[in-house]
Design an enzyme around this catalytic site. Structure first.
Site, short mmCIF file in Angstrom:
data_model
loop_
_atom_site.label_atom_id
_atom_site.label_comp_id
_atom_site.label_asym_id
_atom_site.label_seq_id
_atom_site.Cartn_x
_atom_site.Cartn_y
_atom_site.Cartn_z
N TYR A 1 -2.89 7.01 0.10
CA TYR A 1 -1.89 7.09 -0.83
C TYR A 1 -2.46 8.08 -1.94
O TYR A 1 -1.47 8.54 -2.75
CB TYR A 1 -1.85 5.60 -1.37
CG TYR A 1 -1.22 4.98 -2.28
CD1 TYR A 1 0.01 4.67 -2.22
CD2 TYR A 1 -1.81 5.28 -3.62
CE1 TYR A 1 0.93 4.38 -3.34
CE2 TYR A 1 -0.92 4.78 -4.78
CZ TYR A 1 0.66 4.19 -4.63
OH TYR A 1 1.21 4.01 -5.62
N ARG B 1 -4.16 2.77 1.48
CA ARG B 1 -4.46 2.71 -0.03
C ARG B 1 -5.81 2.11 -0.39
O ARG B 1 -6.23 1.31 0.36
CB ARG B 1 -3.49 2.11 -0.72
CG ARG B 1 -3.15 2.02 -2.19
CD ARG B 1 -2.08 1.19 -2.70
NE ARG B 1 -1.96 1.46 -4.30
CZ ARG B 1 -1.05 0.74 -4.97
NH1 ARG B 1 -0.25 -0.30 -4.25
NH2 ARG B 1 -1.11 0.84 -6.42
N HIS C 1 4.42 -3.65 9.76
CA HIS C 1 2.91 -4.19 9.13
C HIS C 1 1.92 -4.45 10.13
O HIS C 1 0.86 -4.82 9.88
CB HIS C 1 3.13 -5.13 8.02
CG HIS C 1 3.67 -4.88 6.62
ND1 HIS C 1 3.38 -3.55 5.97
CD2 HIS C 1 4.47 -5.50 5.74
CE1 HIS C 1 4.09 -3.56 4.83
NE2 HIS C 1 4.77 -4.61 4.76
N SER D 1 0.73 -1.35 0.03
CA SER D 1 -0.02 0.13 -0.03
C SER D 1 0.87 1.45 0.04
O SER D 1 0.41 2.47 0.55
CB SER D 1 -1.03 -0.02 1.24
OG SER D 1 -0.28 0.02 2.41
N GLY D 2 1.98 1.25 -0.51
CA GLY D 2 3.02 2.30 -0.59
C GLY D 2 3.93 2.32 0.46
O GLY D 2 4.58 3.40 0.59
N THR D 3 4.54 1.19 0.99
CA THR D 3 5.32 1.16 1.89
C THR D 3 6.63 1.70 1.54
O THR D 3 7.15 2.66 2.31
CB THR D 3 5.55 -0.40 2.41
OG1 THR D 3 4.10 -0.93 2.71
CG2 THR D 3 6.59 -0.43 3.55
N THR D 4 7.28 1.25 0.49
CA THR D 4 8.74 1.75 -0.31
C THR D 4 8.74 3.27 -0.42
O THR D 4 9.62 3.81 0.00
CB THR D 4 9.05 0.68 -1.46
OG1 THR D 4 8.72 -0.42 -1.10
CG2 THR D 4 10.52 1.06 -1.73
N TRP D 5 7.53 3.52 -0.77
CA TRP D 5 7.50 5.04 -1.13
C TRP D 5 7.50 5.85 0.20
O TRP D 5 8.11 6.85 0.33
CB TRP D 5 6.30 5.22 -1.98
CG TRP D 5 6.25 6.57 -2.49
CD1 TRP D 5 7.02 7.58 -2.79
CD2 TRP D 5 4.84 7.47 -2.54
NE1 TRP D 5 6.63 8.74 -3.36
CE2 TRP D 5 5.05 8.60 -3.16
CE3 TRP D 5 3.56 6.97 -2.30
CZ2 TRP D 5 4.31 9.59 -3.37
CZ3 TRP D 5 2.58 8.05 -2.90
CH2 TRP D 5 2.90 9.41 -3.33
N SER E 1 -2.05 -5.41 -6.34
CA SER E 1 -0.92 -5.12 -6.12
C SER E 1 -0.32 -6.66 -5.30
O SER E 1 0.73 -7.31 -5.82
CB SER E 1 -0.50 -3.95 -5.27
OG SER E 1 0.94 -3.84 -5.05
#
Length: 293
Positions: free
Chosen positions: A231, A165, A143, A79-83, A173
């Site tokens: 997100y 997200r 998480h 849900s956009g973790t890396t970003w 995803s």
């Protein structure tokens, strides 16, 4: 050379070998369902996890004591973790590393290394790290649902940022990611089966709604403690949301920084389009194309 096919039973046995006796005993008492990337998912404290995750989470709950300076970034997988990790590192460390700097850590290290997971990195494999020795403030990720966090998280002045997200996009995803990494011994992962499991909440750290609502309700009760981000809003107006996050974390952008384009510079450096093209993010477990996003 003959290729030995690993059966589901053998895969389960291999997974069990990595667990402590205490964890094995616990798993025998927990509800379980067929897993997406391991033979089974287990229902632990109201959410579904893989066996190794449960063992690490127990270690986090026993040994991690949040300090006032800790900054924790939470998401449900994909849900956009890396970003979020990249943005948070760039914001907090911008006085040490300018976004235009060619030696910026985000250009040479994967965001998952710079903002490590409590349950996947720091407390995995029976490790007990000394977080007090980390650079101040420590940037940590998880998480885990809010209810699974140690009481010290809620009792301290540590801060939590949660990124949510759209659940359908999250499912898509997750499904594509699992199809890439699912062991062949478990057989094909049919879309209909995956969607049914997702809707029933049988997914990593699910159910989705309980995970998201736990952080959302806490952000309403304690807006100084939990910042709830979306997100889609981050994608639509990244600069505005970046300034909101920086203010919340205690690292607000100055008027001069805004005039100098620092906010936009960080947003561009941390964009998926930029990060995915970096060599450090193309291979291995931290590959952005797989891990994100």
């Amino acid at each position: 050379m003959a290729i030995t096919k690993v059966t589901e039973k053998e895969s389960n046995a291999q997974e069990q070998e990595k667990l402590s006796p205490e964890c094995k005993e616990l798993l025998s008492s927990l509800p379980k369902e067929k897993g997406q990337r391991t033979p089974y998912l287990f229902l632990y404290q109201g959410f579904w996890c893989q066996p190794k995750e449960i063992q690490a989470i127990i270690s986090v709950q026993k040994h991690y004591k949040a300090e006032d300076t800790d900054l924790i970034f939470a998401t449900i997988p994909n849900s956009g973790t890396t970003w979020l990790k990249a943005l948070s590192f760039a914001i907090v460390n911008r006085r040490h590393y300018h976004h235009s700097q060619k030696s910026h850590p985000l250009l040479t290290s994967n965001p998952h290394e710079l903002v490590p997971f409590l349950e996947y990195k720091l407390f995995a494999n029976n490790q007990i790290p000394d977080i007090s020795s980390f650079p101040r403030p420590p940037l940590l990720a998880t998480h885990m649902p809010l209810g699974a966090m140690h009481d010290s998280v809620r009792g301290s002045s540590s801060k939590l940022v949660y990124l949510a997200r759209n659940p359908f996009d999250t499912f898509v995803s997750i499904y594509h990611f699992l199809c890439k990494i699912r062991p062949k011994s478990l057989g094909p992962f049919l879309l209909e089966e995956a969607f049914d499991m997702y809707c029933r909440g049988v997914m990593g750290f699910g159910p989705y709604w309980e995970h998201m609502l736990g952080y959302w309700y806490e952000s309403l009760r304690s807006p100084h403690k939990v910042l709830f981000l979306k997100y889609e809003e981050m994608k639509e107006n990244t600069s505005f949301e970046l300034k909101k996050m920086a203010e919340f974390l205690g690292f607000p952008f100055s008027i001069q920084e805004e005039k100098d384009g620092v906010v936009e510079g960080i947003a561009k450096m941390c964009s998926f389009e930029h990060l995915k093209d970096l060599e450090v993010n193309k291979k291995g477990k931290g590959a952005i194309a797989d891990f994100l996003v």
